[in-house]
Design a protein around this motif. Structure first.
Motif, PDB file in Angstrom:
ATOM      1  N   ASP A  93       0.814  -1.215   0.000  1.00 29.17           N
ATOM      2  CA  ASP A  93       0.000   0.000   0.000  1.00 29.17           C
ATOM      3  C   ASP A  93       0.852   1.273   0.000  1.00 29.17           C
ATOM      4  O   ASP A  93       0.337   2.365   0.193  1.00 29.17           O
ATOM      5  CB  ASP A  93      -0.942   0.011   1.199  1.00 29.17           C
ATOM      6  N   ILE A 138       2.902   4.458  -1.286  1.00 28.56           N
ATOM      7  CA  ILE A 138       2.533   5.443  -2.299  1.00 28.56           C
ATOM      8  C   ILE A 138       3.800   6.014  -2.935  1.00 28.56           C
ATOM      9  O   ILE A 138       4.662   6.548  -2.235  1.00 28.56           O
ATOM     10  CB  ILE A 138       1.700   6.573  -1.648  1.00 28.56           C
ATOM     11  N   ASP A 167      -5.985  10.807  -9.446  1.00 26.02           N
ATOM     12  CA  ASP A 167      -5.390   9.948  -8.423  1.00 26.02           C
ATOM     13  C   ASP A 167      -4.042  10.462  -7.947  1.00 26.02           C
ATOM     14  O   ASP A 167      -3.415   9.858  -7.089  1.00 26.02           O
ATOM     15  CB  ASP A 167      -5.223   8.517  -8.941  1.00 26.02           C
ATOM     16  N   THR A 168      -3.584  11.559  -8.538  1.00 24.01           N
ATOM     17  CA  THR A 168      -2.273  12.111  -8.206  1.00 24.01           C
ATOM     18  C   THR A 168      -2.428  13.368  -7.365  1.00 24.01           C
ATOM     19  O   THR A 168      -3.116  14.305  -7.758  1.00 24.01           O
ATOM     20  CB  THR A 168      -1.485  12.442  -9.493  1.00 24.01           C
ATOM     21  N   THR A 187      -3.284   7.970  -5.117  1.00 23.82           N
ATOM     22  CA  THR A 187      -2.459   6.760  -5.197  1.00 23.82           C
ATOM     23  C   THR A 187      -1.003   7.080  -5.516  1.00 23.82           C
ATOM     24  O   THR A 187      -0.159   6.181  -5.508  1.00 23.82           O
ATOM     25  CB  THR A 187      -2.992   5.781  -6.258  1.00 23.82           C
ATOM     26  N   ARG A 188      -0.725   8.331  -5.822  1.00 22.42           N
ATOM     27  CA  ARG A 188       0.655   8.770  -6.088  1.00 22.42           C
ATOM     28  C   ARG A 188       0.747  10.265  -5.811  1.00 22.42           C
ATOM     29  O   ARG A 188      -0.257  10.958  -5.763  1.00 22.42           O
ATOM     30  CB  ARG A 188       1.097   8.407  -7.491  1.00 22.42           C
ATOM     31  N   ARG A 234       4.731   4.777   4.475  1.00 23.00           N
ATOM     32  CA  ARG A 234       3.666   4.899   3.480  1.00 23.00           C
ATOM     33  C   ARG A 234       4.093   5.496   2.140  1.00 23.00           C
ATOM     34  O   ARG A 234       3.366   5.368   1.154  1.00 23.00           O
ATOM     35  CB  ARG A 234       2.529   5.759   4.046  1.00 23.00           C
TER      36      ARG A 234
END
Length: 119
Positions: A10, A12, A29-30, A78-79, A114
């Motif tokens: 998980d 990132i 998602d960025t 997610t990034r 993370r």
């Protein structure tokens, strides 16, 4: 697989951009973080300054981004793209993202678990 390449499933990815012309359009998602340049109040980049320390601590910024998403204050991601194009020296930023700076607080350990620097 070397330890440097092992990441939690998980984890990132964080991309560090040092040239503003290399920024490309990002998807939803960025997450985007922009590190501010030297404030110009009398010291060179890289020198410790209490006024600047809170503004450009990438680990604090990433932790706050993560907590904000967890609390629903902004969208999940997610990034992350970190724009450091305004900084003269990104050595401290890279050291913070690769675990070469000592952890100062629980947030630093959270960020280390993370997030990971790519590229």
């Amino acid at each position: 697989m070397t330890a440097a390449l092992q990441h939690r499933p998980d984890a990132i990815p964080v991309t560090l951009v040092t040239d503003a012309s290399a920024l490309v359009p990002m998807d939803r998602d960025t997450a985007y973080l922009k590190l501010p340049p030297n404030s110009g109040h009398g010291h060179a980049d890289g020198q410790h300054c209490a006024a600047c320390a809170g503004r450009d601590d990438v680990r604090t910024m990433l932790f706050e981004l993560l907590e904000g998403a967890r609390q629903g204050l902004h969208p999940a991601f997610t990034r992350v793209v970190v724009d450091a194009s305004g900084l003269g020296d990104t050595t401290k930023v890279i050291a913070a993202l690769t675990g070469k700076l000592p952890a100062q607080a629980l947030r630093d350990h959270t960020v280390a678990r993370r997030f990971y620097l790519v590229g």
